[in-house]
Scaffold this active site. Structure first.
Site, PDB file in Angstrom:
ATOM      1  N   GLY A   1      -9.870  -4.449   0.399  1.00  0.00           N
ATOM      2  CA  GLY A   1      -9.245  -4.292   1.717  1.00  0.00           C
ATOM      3  C   GLY A   1      -9.617  -2.972   2.362  1.00  0.00           C
ATOM      4  O   GLY A   1     -10.653  -2.384   2.038  1.00  0.00           O
TER       5      GLY A   1
ATOM      6  N   THR B   1       0.877  -1.159   0.000  1.00  0.00           N
ATOM      7  CA  THR B   1       0.000   0.000   0.000  1.00  0.00           C
ATOM      8  C   THR B   1       0.913   1.207   0.000  1.00  0.00           C
ATOM      9  O   THR B   1       2.042   1.107   0.451  1.00  0.00           O
ATOM     10  CB  THR B   1      -0.837   0.038   1.316  1.00  0.00           C
ATOM     11  OG1 THR B   1      -1.250  -1.268   1.643  1.00  0.00           O
ATOM     12  CG2 THR B   1      -2.031   0.948   1.184  1.00  0.00           C
TER      13      THR B   1
END
Lengths: 308, 308
Positions: free
Chosen positions: B205, B175
């Protein structure tokens, strides 16, 4: 230990003057049926997750509400459904978005919560998982209602994206939900929606968002929201109620009133929520004209209501 | 008034023993470049939203990180990207999921936040909105990297869904994100990801979830997370940090440590976050072996780091 259960069938500009007596009876009947479905689970000592799922399935199966059968049409004449569920006992959660043809989106959210390593699945992938797990599918015709067809035609004419649109002056937030506390002291929440009439761009509201539309934690409360999703996402509404209880020491009612009657009003968010705390106290709070709602406790005091 | 900026490029099992000195230099360079991009905005008096977007764009454009160019492959050999952004000044937010071929997902999230009535768009619909608003698209080849191809091949061989998978023992949460406070006192946060290698069922997510992966409020803090998304969703991590400050009176550092080093560890959630409060204090906290990270303040104290 006592049990309690609350449900909602959406909030918005719901005025006595706009609803025929016949329709009012129908709505109250449908809400009562959904309470019975959850109550049947709880009275036998069943758990809160099964109870909220049973109530939401009942509301999804009723064409009066914007979830499951009776979902509104998107701009492309599709039924795009979202749902979520959370178990306050272990903070497990499941959520789905952009779902087509799955009969009961809330049961798919429950399946994801209990039998997958994920929380949130979306669109075609979520449908593939539903088929793999053997969930029930229905053809497009099953979800069709004339009311929703007329609403999309009207919205297309006016070129407006409407939240469960009825008339130009109406704003309805079509969502269904349930919260429950079982006799074992566990609490849970579930929410399901068909979204917005004439919605474009695969818009997602607060209903599938854990923390915004749905939250449950045995230490505080379980919450299911219905309202203008964009504002409820920005306010992280469901978890905010929990935090005000856990960190500020507010009661369930104080926390719900703070979030819906103060914070959401200030932000511009219309709608409401239902909530239960770990002692079984209930709150059904909204800042709109009305909210389809009901509750029952083990006193068998079935109660449904529509207006303020 | 001072400014400050922090960034991350993912967390997980990142050990000095596994990274060559050459790669270490590359990562630190890329993190430095992303800091420079945000710093360039802030030093000229630009606002926090533009600064976090600039830093995240820099990280998305770098093939080393799992976001934008360099995103991992899903089970169907696709790059499915998620992103979100929030403006602490007005609590406006934007988010996207299941995005293909949009060069910079964070810029689409910003576009949604600033120029649509929605918060969260998904898949094809989000892409249609991106085309309508004139955002840049790239062909599949642009997003391709050999490293990600090898990772999917390995994951398919092992039949494992991996979070930015490297070796069997590795767990990396790919990320990128940024948080900033500008000289006007506004704060903002943004997060972007390519998701999980070999992911199935269109799993989403925490990265696009306002309250979980991203949150910003001028009264408290701005937060961008990187970790095992399922646990971060269930913990409503980003908003939890804000609530602990607002309702419990904790400092930014206390709140971040409570959430990442206590609550997430207890729940089983591996990862970390970066955060800034409204005074410009920074926190870069993780419970994993490492987190690609960096910060800069107006003292021009550019600092990047990888390991514990």
């Amino acid at each position: 230990m006592t049990y309690s259960l609350a449900i909602h069938g959406g909030a918005g500009t719901i005025l006595r003057s706009q609803i025929t007596q016949e329709d009012e009876v129908k709505y109250n009947h449908a809400l009562h049926d959904a309470l019975v479905a959850g109550n049947d689970v709880l009275i036998k000592g069943g758990n809160a997750v099964e109870a909220v799922a049973a109530s939401v399935v009942s509301l999804e199966n009723c064409p009066l509400f914007n979830a499951g059968k009776g979902s509104v049409f998107s701009n492309e004449w599709k039924h795009e459904m979202d749902a979520s569920i959370m178990d306050g006992n272990n903070l497990q959660a499941g959520a789905v978005s952009m779902l087509h043809n799955v009969k009961n989106p809330v049961l798919l959210a429950k399946e994801i919560m209990q039998n997958s390593e994920h929380v949130y699945l979306c669109g075609e992938g979520a449908e593939r998982y539903a088929r793999q797990q053997g969930l029930s599918f229905e053809p497009d015709e099953y979800f069709f209602t004339h009311l929703r067809k007329e609403q999309l035609e009207e919205a297309l004419r006016d070129n407006k994206i409407m939240l469960d649109h009825r008339t130009a002056k109406d704003r309805k937030f079509g969502t269904v939900g349930a919260v429950a506390r079982d006799i074992h002291g566990n609490i849970a929440a579930a929410t399901s929606t068909g979204g917005m009439t004439n919605k474009k761009f695969n818009r997602i509201g607060d209903s599938p968002i854990i923390g915004a539309g749905t939250y449950a934690n045995n230490h505080t409360c379980a919450v299911s929201c219905t309202g203008h999703g964009e504002y409820f996402i920005r306010g992280v509404v469901a978890y905010d109620v929990s935090c005000l209880m856990e960190y500020k020491g507010m009661s369930l009612m104080q926390a719900c009133e703070k979030v819906i009657l103060e914070k959401q009003v200030k932000l511009g968010g219309e709608g409401g929520l239902i909530a239960v705390d770990n002692a079984g106290n209930l709150a059904l709070i909204f800042n709109s004209e009305g909210m389809y709602r009901g509750y029952v406790t083990e006193k068998k005091d079935f109660k449904t209501d529509i207006y303020k």
